[in-house]
Design a protein around this motif. Structure first.
Motif, PDB file in Angstrom:
ATOM      1  N   SER A  48     -22.208  66.667  32.974  1.00 54.52           N
ATOM      2  CA  SER A  48     -20.901  67.724  32.772  1.00 54.52           C
ATOM      3  C   SER A  48     -20.196  66.805  31.961  1.00 54.52           C
ATOM      4  CB  SER A  48     -20.513  68.683  33.283  1.00 54.52           C
ATOM      5  OG  SER A  48     -21.568  69.028  34.171  1.00 54.52           O
ATOM      6  N   ASP A  49     -19.520  67.651  30.542  1.00 50.02           N
ATOM      7  CA  ASP A  49     -17.952  66.407  30.118  1.00 50.02           C
ATOM      8  C   ASP A  49     -16.973  67.612  30.344  1.00 50.02           C
ATOM      9  OD1 ASP A  49     -19.322  66.711  27.957  1.00 50.02           O
ATOM     10  OD2 ASP A  49     -19.530  68.149  27.127  1.00 50.02           O
ATOM     11  N   TYR A  50     -15.899  66.216  30.974  1.00 50.06           N
ATOM     12  CA  TYR A  50     -14.570  66.527  31.163  1.00 50.06           C
ATOM     13  C   TYR A  50     -13.522  65.465  30.631  1.00 50.06           C
ATOM     14  CZ  TYR A  50     -17.041  66.693  36.145  1.00 50.06           C
ATOM     15  OH  TYR A  50     -17.831  67.526  36.756  1.00 50.06           O
ATOM     16  N   LEU A  51     -12.689  66.907  30.491  1.00 52.11           N
ATOM     17  CA  LEU A  51     -11.343  66.209  29.693  1.00 52.11           C
ATOM     18  C   LEU A  51     -10.596  65.350  30.588  1.00 52.11           C
ATOM     19  CD1 LEU A  51      -9.718  66.313  26.891  1.00 52.11           C
ATOM     20  CD2 LEU A  51      -8.577  68.707  27.561  1.00 52.11           C
ATOM     21  N   PHE A  52     -10.465  64.036  29.865  1.00 51.30           N
ATOM     22  CA  PHE A  52      -8.869  63.284  30.848  1.00 51.30           C
ATOM     23  C   PHE A  52      -8.109  63.567  29.883  1.00 51.30           C
ATOM     24  CE2 PHE A  52     -12.091  61.339  33.596  1.00 51.30           C
ATOM     25  CZ  PHE A  52     -11.659  61.106  34.139  1.00 51.30           C
ATOM     26  N   GLU A  53      -7.071  63.417  30.046  1.00 52.10           N
ATOM     27  CA  GLU A  53      -5.482  63.456  29.971  1.00 52.10           C
ATOM     28  C   GLU A  53      -4.555  62.688  30.124  1.00 52.10           C
ATOM     29  OE1 GLU A  53      -4.424  68.078  28.179  1.00 52.10           O
ATOM     30  OE2 GLU A  53      -5.750  67.531  30.450  1.00 52.10           O
ATOM     31  N   TRP A  54      -4.036  61.900  29.481  1.00 55.10           N
ATOM     32  CA  TRP A  54      -2.825  60.961  29.565  1.00 55.10           C
ATOM     33  C   TRP A  54      -1.694  60.728  30.287  1.00 55.10           C
ATOM     34  CZ3 TRP A  54      -6.388  58.037  32.432  1.00 55.10           C
ATOM     35  CH2 TRP A  54      -7.574  57.676  31.872  1.00 55.10           C
ATOM     36  N   TRP A  55      -1.071  60.444  31.486  1.00 55.69           N
ATOM     37  CA  TRP A  55       0.566  60.484  31.208  1.00 55.69           C
ATOM     38  C   TRP A  55       0.795  59.526  31.518  1.00 55.69           C
ATOM     39  CZ3 TRP A  55       3.809  64.215  31.242  1.00 55.69           C
ATOM     40  CH2 TRP A  55       5.072  64.092  32.718  1.00 55.69           C
ATOM     41  N   HIS A  56       1.689  58.826  30.681  1.00 54.60           N
ATOM     42  CA  HIS A  56       2.712  57.710  30.410  1.00 54.60           C
ATOM     43  C   HIS A  56       3.546  57.521  31.267  1.00 54.60           C
ATOM     44  CE1 HIS A  56       5.008  54.290  29.220  1.00 54.60           C
ATOM     45  NE2 HIS A  56       3.576  54.370  27.973  1.00 54.60           N
ATOM     46  N   VAL A  57       3.102  56.746  33.107  1.00 51.23           N
ATOM     47  CA  VAL A  57       3.967  57.199  33.769  1.00 51.23           C
ATOM     48  C   VAL A  57       5.617  56.568  33.535  1.00 51.23           C
ATOM     49  CG1 VAL A  57       4.291  55.764  35.955  1.00 51.23           C
ATOM     50  CG2 VAL A  57       2.446  56.639  35.181  1.00 51.23           C
ATOM     51  N   GLU A  58       5.615  55.529  32.534  1.00 52.04           N
ATOM     52  CA  GLU A  58       6.946  54.855  31.988  1.00 52.04           C
ATOM     53  C   GLU A  58       7.637  55.592  31.334  1.00 52.04           C
ATOM     54  OE1 GLU A  58       3.997  52.623  32.247  1.00 52.04           O
ATOM     55  OE2 GLU A  58       4.318  51.853  33.905  1.00 52.04           O
ATOM     56  N   GLU A  59       7.612  56.330  30.112  1.00 48.73           N
ATOM     57  CA  GLU A  59       7.766  56.784  29.662  1.00 48.73           C
ATOM     58  C   GLU A  59       7.388  58.205  30.001  1.00 48.73           C
ATOM     59  OE1 GLU A  59       6.655  55.835  26.051  1.00 48.73           O
ATOM     60  OE2 GLU A  59       7.172  54.175  25.639  1.00 48.73           O
ATOM     61  N   GLY A  60       6.856  59.060  30.563  1.00 44.50           N
ATOM     62  CA  GLY A  60       6.630  60.524  30.909  1.00 44.50           C
ATOM     63  C   GLY A  60       5.941  60.755  29.534  1.00 44.50           C
ATOM     64  N   GLY A  61       5.122  61.592  29.975  1.00 42.89           N
ATOM     65  CA  GLY A  61       5.034  62.903  28.910  1.00 42.89           C
ATOM     66  C   GLY A  61       3.282  62.378  28.856  1.00 42.89           C
ATOM     67  N   TRP A  62       2.272  63.197  28.223  1.00 44.14           N
ATOM     68  CA  TRP A  62       1.371  63.353  27.660  1.00 44.14           C
ATOM     69  C   TRP A  62       1.181  62.321  26.623  1.00 44.14           C
ATOM     70  CZ3 TRP A  62      -1.564  64.448  31.673  1.00 44.14           C
ATOM     71  CH2 TRP A  62      -1.892  65.198  33.004  1.00 44.14           C
ATOM     72  N   SER A  70     -19.909  63.157  32.399  1.00 47.19           N
ATOM     73  CA  SER A  70     -20.547  62.330  33.343  1.00 47.19           C
ATOM     74  C   SER A  70     -22.482  62.113  33.264  1.00 47.19           C
ATOM     75  CB  SER A  70     -21.003  63.272  34.870  1.00 47.19           C
ATOM     76  OG  SER A  70     -21.088  65.011  35.127  1.00 47.19           O
ATOM     77  N   GLY A  71     -22.712  60.994  34.234  1.00 45.32           N
ATOM     78  CA  GLY A  71     -24.452  60.573  34.342  1.00 45.32           C
ATOM     79  C   GLY A  71     -24.799  61.995  35.034  1.00 45.32           C
ATOM     80  N   GLY A  72     -26.205  61.266  35.350  1.00 45.63           N
ATOM     81  CA  GLY A  72     -27.230  62.059  35.600  1.00 45.63           C
ATOM     82  C   GLY A  72     -26.992  61.525  37.194  1.00 45.63           C
ATOM     83  N   SER A  73     -26.288  61.288  38.028  1.00 44.16           N
ATOM     84  CA  SER A  73     -25.467  60.924  39.256  1.00 44.16           C
ATOM     85  C   SER A  73     -24.377  61.354  39.703  1.00 44.16           C
ATOM     86  CB  SER A  73     -26.063  59.840  40.052  1.00 44.16           C
ATOM     87  OG  SER A  73     -25.176  58.771  39.025  1.00 44.16           O
ATOM     88  N   GLY A  74     -23.579  62.021  38.942  1.00 44.03           N
ATOM     89  CA  GLY A  74     -22.835  62.548  38.791  1.00 44.03           C
ATOM     90  C   GLY A  74     -21.240  61.665  38.639  1.00 44.03           C
ATOM     91  N   LYS A  75     -21.755  60.173  37.981  1.00 42.58           N
ATOM     92  CA  LYS A  75     -20.791  59.554  38.198  1.00 42.58           C
ATOM     93  C   LYS A  75     -20.623  58.944  36.613  1.00 42.58           C
ATOM     94  CE  LYS A  75     -20.260  54.791  39.853  1.00 42.58           C
ATOM     95  NZ  LYS A  75     -21.208  53.245  40.016  1.00 42.58           N
ATOM     96  N   LEU A  76     -18.581  58.906  36.353  1.00 43.13           N
ATOM     97  CA  LEU A  76     -18.332  58.521  35.002  1.00 43.13           C
ATOM     98  C   LEU A  76     -18.091  57.232  35.364  1.00 43.13           C
ATOM     99  CD1 LEU A  76     -15.379  60.830  34.829  1.00 43.13           C
ATOM    100  CD2 LEU A  76     -17.676  60.965  32.976  1.00 43.13           C
ATOM    101  N   ASN A  77     -18.268  56.325  34.413  1.00 42.88           N
ATOM    102  CA  ASN A  77     -18.173  54.935  34.055  1.00 42.88           C
ATOM    103  C   ASN A  77     -18.008  54.190  32.939  1.00 42.88           C
ATOM    104  OD1 ASN A  77     -19.758  54.106  36.675  1.00 42.88           O
ATOM    105  ND2 ASN A  77     -21.898  54.379  35.456  1.00 42.88           N
ATOM    106  N   GLY A  78     -17.205  53.301  32.828  1.00 39.42           N
ATOM    107  CA  GLY A  78     -17.022  52.496  31.747  1.00 39.42           C
ATOM    108  C   GLY A  78     -15.231  52.885  31.200  1.00 39.42           C
ATOM    109  N   ASP A  79     -14.979  52.960  30.417  1.00 42.23           N
ATOM    110  CA  ASP A  79     -13.444  52.158  29.557  1.00 42.23           C
ATOM    111  C   ASP A  79     -13.264  53.410  29.145  1.00 42.23           C
ATOM    112  OD1 ASP A  79     -14.011  49.641  29.172  1.00 42.23           O
ATOM    113  OD2 ASP A  79     -14.505  49.943  27.436  1.00 42.23           O
TER     114      ASP A  79
END
Length: 103
Positions: A48-62, A70-79
Protein backbone atom coordinates in the motif's frame (compact mmCIF):
# COMPACT_ATOMS: atom_id res chain seq x y z
CA UNK A 1 10.79 20.43 20.84
CA UNK A 2 8.94 23.62 21.66
CA UNK A 3 6.58 23.24 18.68
CA UNK A 4 5.33 19.75 19.54
CA UNK A 5 1.96 21.06 20.78
CA UNK A 6 1.27 22.65 17.38
CA UNK A 7 2.20 19.35 15.71
CA UNK A 8 -0.18 17.31 17.87
CA UNK A 9 -3.07 19.78 17.60
CA UNK A 10 -2.78 20.43 13.85
CA UNK A 11 -6.32 20.62 12.38
CA UNK A 12 -5.36 18.78 9.19
CA UNK A 13 -5.14 15.40 10.94
CA UNK A 14 -8.29 15.64 13.10
CA UNK A 15 -6.48 14.87 16.35
CA UNK A 16 -9.79 14.37 18.17
CA UNK A 17 -10.30 10.96 16.54
CA UNK A 18 -6.74 9.60 16.82
CA UNK A 19 -6.36 6.00 17.98
CA UNK A 20 -3.24 4.06 19.01
CA UNK A 21 -1.13 3.28 15.94
CA UNK A 22 -1.46 -0.44 16.57
CA UNK A 23 -5.22 -0.06 15.98
CA UNK A 24 -4.99 2.12 12.90
CA UNK A 25 -3.16 1.02 9.77
CA UNK A 26 -4.44 4.02 7.78
CA UNK A 27 -3.21 6.97 9.85
CA UNK A 28 -0.67 7.69 12.58
CA UNK A 29 1.46 10.39 14.12
CA UNK A 30 4.99 9.67 15.23
CA UNK A 31 8.34 11.11 16.21
CA UNK A 32 11.76 10.42 14.81
CA UNK A 33 14.62 11.34 17.16
CA UNK A 34 18.02 12.27 15.79
CA UNK A 35 20.58 9.55 16.14
CA UNK A 36 18.11 6.69 15.79
CA UNK A 37 19.85 3.71 14.20
CA UNK A 38 17.01 2.26 12.15
CA UNK A 39 13.81 3.62 10.71
CA UNK A 40 11.10 1.10 10.01
CA UNK A 41 7.41 0.75 10.66
CA UNK A 42 5.66 -2.62 10.67
CA UNK A 43 2.13 -4.06 10.76
CA UNK A 44 0.80 -1.83 7.97
CA UNK A 45 -1.46 -2.85 5.12
CA UNK A 46 0.77 -4.81 2.67
CA UNK A 47 1.57 -3.40 -0.78
CA UNK A 48 0.00 0.00 0.00
CA UNK A 49 1.07 3.59 -0.64
CA UNK A 50 1.56 5.86 2.39
CA UNK A 51 2.11 9.60 2.44
CA UNK A 52 4.67 10.73 5.03
CA UNK A 53 4.55 14.42 5.95
CA UNK A 54 7.33 15.89 8.11
CA UNK A 55 6.95 18.39 10.97
CA UNK A 56 10.05 20.41 11.84
CA UNK A 57 10.09 20.12 15.64
CA UNK A 58 12.52 23.02 16.26
CA UNK A 59 11.03 25.56 13.82
CA UNK A 60 7.44 24.33 13.62
CA UNK A 61 5.52 23.77 10.39
CA UNK A 62 5.33 21.07 7.76
CA UNK A 63 8.47 20.57 5.66
CA UNK A 64 7.96 18.21 2.78
CA UNK A 65 6.17 14.98 2.04
CA UNK A 66 7.14 11.60 0.58
CA UNK A 67 5.04 8.76 -0.82
CA UNK A 68 6.36 5.36 0.35
CA UNK A 69 5.02 1.88 -0.51
CA UNK A 70 4.83 -0.86 2.11
CA UNK A 71 6.24 -4.27 1.32
CA UNK A 72 4.42 -7.58 1.10
CA UNK A 73 4.76 -8.07 4.86
CA UNK A 74 3.31 -4.62 5.65
CA UNK A 75 6.68 -3.15 6.64
CA UNK A 76 8.23 0.16 5.58
CA UNK A 77 12.01 0.09 5.42
CA UNK A 78 14.78 2.39 4.45
CA UNK A 79 15.44 6.08 4.37
CA UNK A 80 12.11 7.39 5.57
CA UNK A 81 13.84 10.40 7.17
CA UNK A 82 15.86 12.61 4.81
CA UNK A 83 17.71 14.57 7.52
CA UNK A 84 18.73 12.31 10.41
CA UNK A 85 20.57 15.12 12.23
CA UNK A 86 17.24 16.57 13.48
CA UNK A 87 14.20 15.52 15.46
CA UNK A 88 11.08 15.23 13.30
CA UNK A 89 7.40 14.67 13.88
CA UNK A 90 5.57 12.87 11.13
CA UNK A 91 2.07 12.14 9.94
CA UNK A 92 1.57 8.89 8.04
CA UNK A 93 -1.59 8.45 5.93
CA UNK A 94 -2.56 5.70 3.54
CA UNK A 95 -3.22 7.00 0.04
CA UNK A 96 -6.84 8.14 -0.17
CA UNK A 97 -7.20 8.47 3.62
CA UNK A 98 -10.27 10.31 4.93
CA UNK A 99 -10.82 10.76 8.69
CA UNK A 100 -13.54 8.62 10.20
CA UNK A 101 -15.56 10.88 12.48
CA UNK A 102 -18.09 8.23 13.52
CA UNK A 103 -16.28 7.17 16.74
Amino acid sequence: MRNIKDFILDKAHVYQVLKPASDNKSFALGLYTKGSLATFIKALKPESDYLFEWWHVEEGGWHGATMIRSGGSGKLNGDVVSDTSRNWGYRRRIKGYAPDNTD
